[in-house]
Scaffold this motif. Structure first.
Motif, PDB file in Angstrom:
ATOM      1  N   ASP A  48       0.829  -1.212   0.000  1.00 15.01           N
ATOM      2  CA  ASP A  48       0.000   0.000   0.000  1.00 15.01           C
ATOM      3  C   ASP A  48       0.864   1.263   0.000  1.00 15.01           C
ATOM      4  OD1 ASP A  48      -2.291  -1.497  -0.007  1.00 15.01           O
ATOM      5  OD2 ASP A  48      -2.570  -1.413   2.170  1.00 15.01           O
ATOM      6  N   SER A  49       2.002   1.200   0.675  1.00 14.57           N
ATOM      7  CA  SER A  49       2.899   2.355   0.717  1.00 14.57           C
ATOM      8  C   SER A  49       3.475   2.636  -0.662  1.00 14.57           C
ATOM      9  CB  SER A  49       4.029   2.108   1.716  1.00 14.57           C
ATOM     10  OG  SER A  49       3.515   1.963   3.023  1.00 14.57           O
ATOM     11  N   TYR A  50       3.914   1.590  -1.342  1.00 10.58           N
ATOM     12  CA  TYR A  50       4.441   1.763  -2.702  1.00 10.58           C
ATOM     13  C   TYR A  50       3.360   2.278  -3.653  1.00 10.58           C
ATOM     14  CZ  TYR A  50       8.754  -0.674  -1.429  1.00 10.58           C
ATOM     15  OH  TYR A  50       9.953  -1.014  -0.865  1.00 10.58           O
ATOM     16  N   SER A  51       2.145   1.754  -3.474  1.00 13.27           N
ATOM     17  CA  SER A  51       1.028   2.192  -4.309  1.00 13.27           C
ATOM     18  C   SER A  51       0.731   3.668  -4.093  1.00 13.27           C
ATOM     19  CB  SER A  51      -0.207   1.351  -3.989  1.00 13.27           C
ATOM     20  OG  SER A  51      -1.316   1.795  -4.740  1.00 13.27           O
ATOM     21  N   LEU A  52       0.802   4.114  -2.845  1.00 15.58           N
ATOM     22  CA  LEU A  52       0.533   5.507  -2.510  1.00 15.58           C
ATOM     23  C   LEU A  52       1.596   6.426  -3.105  1.00 15.58           C
ATOM     24  CD1 LEU A  52      -1.344   7.366  -0.968  1.00 15.58           C
ATOM     25  CD2 LEU A  52       0.001   6.950   1.088  1.00 15.58           C
ATOM     26  N   ILE A  53       2.857   6.004  -3.033  1.00 15.07           N
ATOM     27  CA  ILE A  53       3.948   6.791  -3.617  1.00 15.07           C
ATOM     28  C   ILE A  53       3.797   6.869  -5.127  1.00 15.07           C
ATOM     29  CG2 ILE A  53       6.440   6.834  -4.027  1.00 15.07           C
ATOM     30  CD1 ILE A  53       6.730   5.534  -1.216  1.00 15.07           C
ATOM     31  N   ASP A  54       3.497   5.734  -5.755  1.00 16.52           N
ATOM     32  CA  ASP A  54       3.305   5.708  -7.211  1.00 16.52           C
ATOM     33  C   ASP A  54       2.143   6.607  -7.625  1.00 16.52           C
ATOM     34  OD1 ASP A  54       5.388   3.949  -7.533  1.00 16.52           O
ATOM     35  OD2 ASP A  54       4.111   2.159  -7.658  1.00 16.52           O
ATOM     36  N   LYS A  55       1.074   6.600  -6.831  1.00 14.81           N
ATOM     37  CA  LYS A  55      -0.086   7.440  -7.136  1.00 14.81           C
ATOM     38  C   LYS A  55       0.277   8.920  -7.047  1.00 14.81           C
ATOM     39  CE  LYS A  55      -4.833   8.493  -5.730  1.00 14.81           C
ATOM     40  NZ  LYS A  55      -5.913   8.280  -4.722  1.00 14.81           N
ATOM     41  N   ALA A  56       1.049   9.287  -6.025  1.00 20.76           N
ATOM     42  CA  ALA A  56       1.444  10.687  -5.846  1.00 20.76           C
ATOM     43  C   ALA A  56       2.327  11.163  -6.996  1.00 20.76           C
ATOM     44  CB  ALA A  56       2.174  10.857  -4.521  1.00 20.76           C
ATOM     45  N   VAL A  57       3.295  10.323  -7.396  1.00 14.89           N
ATOM     46  CA  VAL A  57       4.160  10.682  -8.526  1.00 14.89           C
ATOM     47  C   VAL A  57       3.354  10.706  -9.819  1.00 14.89           C
ATOM     48  CG1 VAL A  57       6.145   9.957  -9.908  1.00 14.89           C
ATOM     49  CG2 VAL A  57       6.236   9.788  -7.412  1.00 14.89           C
ATOM     50  N   GLY A  58       2.454   9.726  -9.980  1.00 20.92           N
ATOM     51  CA  GLY A  58       1.612   9.678 -11.173  1.00 20.92           C
ATOM     52  C   GLY A  58       0.723  10.899 -11.296  1.00 20.92           C
ATOM     53  N   HIS A  59       0.355  11.482 -10.160  1.00 20.15           N
ATOM     54  CA  HIS A  59      -0.476  12.689 -10.180  1.00 20.15           C
ATOM     55  C   HIS A  59       0.281  13.853 -10.825  1.00 20.15           C
ATOM     56  CE1 HIS A  59      -3.832  15.145  -9.031  1.00 20.15           C
ATOM     57  NE2 HIS A  59      -3.099  15.937  -8.263  1.00 20.15           N
ATOM     58  N   TYR A  60       1.584  13.952 -10.566  1.00 20.48           N
ATOM     59  CA  TYR A  60       2.403  14.984 -11.218  1.00 20.48           C
ATOM     60  C   TYR A  60       2.557  14.681 -12.706  1.00 20.48           C
ATOM     61  CZ  TYR A  60       3.683  16.896  -6.651  1.00 20.48           C
ATOM     62  OH  TYR A  60       3.630  17.479  -5.397  1.00 20.48           O
ATOM     63  N   GLU A  61       2.705  13.405 -13.040  1.00 20.48           N
ATOM     64  CA  GLU A  61       2.803  13.028 -14.452  1.00 20.48           C
ATOM     65  C   GLU A  61       1.524  13.398 -15.197  1.00 20.48           C
ATOM     66  OE1 GLU A  61       5.648   9.266 -15.065  1.00 20.48           O
ATOM     67  OE2 GLU A  61       3.948   8.807 -13.751  1.00 20.48           O
ATOM     68  N   GLU A  62       0.392  13.211 -14.547  1.00 22.88           N
ATOM     69  CA  GLU A  62      -0.890  13.581 -15.141  1.00 22.88           C
ATOM     70  C   GLU A  62      -0.935  15.088 -15.432  1.00 22.88           C
ATOM     71  OE1 GLU A  62      -5.663  13.603 -13.920  1.00 22.88           O
ATOM     72  OE2 GLU A  62      -4.162  12.744 -12.573  1.00 22.88           O
ATOM     73  N   TYR A  63      -0.391  15.868 -14.517  1.00 29.29           N
ATOM     74  CA  TYR A  63      -0.364  17.328 -14.689  1.00 29.29           C
ATOM     75  C   TYR A  63       0.436  17.722 -15.930  1.00 29.29           C
ATOM     76  CZ  TYR A  63       0.742  22.220 -13.567  1.00 29.29           C
ATOM     77  OH  TYR A  63       0.898  23.577 -13.618  1.00 29.29           O
ATOM     78  N   TYR A  64       1.618  17.134 -16.083  1.00 29.80           N
ATOM     79  CA  TYR A  64       2.455  17.503 -17.210  1.00 29.80           C
ATOM     80  C   TYR A  64       1.923  16.960 -18.532  1.00 29.80           C
ATOM     81  CZ  TYR A  64       5.618  19.360 -13.763  1.00 29.80           C
ATOM     82  OH  TYR A  64       6.126  20.098 -12.737  1.00 29.80           O
ATOM     83  N   LYS A  65       1.234  15.837 -18.485  1.00 21.76           N
ATOM     84  CA  LYS A  65       0.601  15.331 -19.698  1.00 21.76           C
ATOM     85  C   LYS A  65      -0.518  16.275 -20.137  1.00 21.76           C
ATOM     86  CE  LYS A  65      -1.730  11.355 -21.789  1.00 21.76           C
ATOM     87  NZ  LYS A  65      -2.714  12.232 -22.470  1.00 21.76           N
ATOM     88  N   ALA A  66      -1.299  16.749 -19.174  1.00 20.59           N
ATOM     89  CA  ALA A  66      -2.380  17.685 -19.492  1.00 20.59           C
ATOM     90  C   ALA A  66      -1.814  18.980 -20.062  1.00 20.59           C
ATOM     91  CB  ALA A  66      -3.218  17.966 -18.244  1.00 20.59           C
TER      92      ALA A  66
END
Length: 258
Positions: A48-66
């Motif tokens: 769950d910790s790794y998933s949470l970290i991946d989600k947080a980083v993925g949220h920034y990736e989503e921003y730059y993709k947009a």
């Protein structure tokens, strides 16, 4: 910052508002997880910790993709109406300077180390950013040097693009247009407008290229920092990043309202 109903609202603005809400949600989950794991030894085995970290980083990736998807309106990306004037003052090619991630890490590391010393917390019970190993420090230093070099390359390209505002073609066009205005000549305006549009489109394409290069380096640096850290340290870093992002926006909103 409220937007009057009759005022144009950029499409990216709605995405950004939703993105901030999700950033705050991620922040609260990271804080809860970090507090839970602070003195535990099971975080490396906690999916769950790794998933949470991946989600947080993925949220920034989503921003730059947009941002990349909306780069057809690149001028708005360089002076974003969804940001406050305070945030605008810190912009480097449409966003934060990539090395800011490293400076943030060093700042948070120093703060947590000072807090540990002040509270006389036993080192074995702390595995936060105040406990970076010599190998981690070496890798962070190498990352900082690499990122500074890549920033310099992009900055130099951006400088050349900015200087091209006064290149031969632009000066010739501005002179031609000015002469037509002085002489009240309108028969050649269509041809002139087409030449101006063609010249500005060329600059626009270069701006899109610069923005994507800068955003690429931003997310690459963020991910590199997280990769150097342990899961718990990564949580503390992402917490600091989210807090800084959200609070700068809040402070800017207050200043603009005042």
């Amino acid at each position: 910052m409220t937007t009057p109903e009759n005022t144009y609202r950029h499409p990216f603005h709605s995405f950004f508002d939703c993105w901030l809400v999700e950033l705050n949600n991620n922040l609260e989950k990271l804080v809860s997880a970090a507090n839970h794991h602070h003195e535990d030894d099971d975080i490396n085995d906690d999916p769950d910790s790794y998933s949470l970290i991946d989600k947080a980083v993925g949220h920034y990736e989503e921003y730059y993709k947009a941002k990349s998807d909306g780069a057809n309106d690149v001028l708005s990306m360089f002076l974003p109406p969804w940001l406050t004037t305070l945030e605008d003052s810190f912009l480097w090619i449409g966003g934060w300077r990539p090395t800011t991630a490293v400076h943030l890490l060093y700042s948070k590391s120093g703060i947590q180390l000072e807090a540990r010393l002040a509270d006389l917390v036993p080192q074995l019970n702390c595995r936060d950013l105040g406990d970076l190993t010599s190998n981690q420090m070496k890798r962070i230093d190498e990352l900082q040097k690499k990122t500074i070099g890549e920033e310099r390359v992009i900055s130099e390209k951006m400088a050349r693009l900015q200087e091209s505002a006064a290149d031969t073609s632009m000066v010739d066009l501005s002179n031609m247009e000015s002469e037509m205005i002085r002489k009240n000549e309108y028969h050649g305006r269509k041809d002139s407008d087409e030449k101006v549009e063609s010249a500005l489109n060329g600059k626009n394409d270069k701006l899109v290229e610069m923005l994507r290069m800068a955003d690429g380096l931003r997310i690459e640096t963020l991910k590199s920092v997280v990769e150097i850290l342990t899961p718990l340290q990564a949580m503390y870093f992402l917490i600091a990043a989210a807090e800084l992002h959200l609070r700068l926006h809040d402070w800017g909103m207050k200043k603009d309202a005042a």
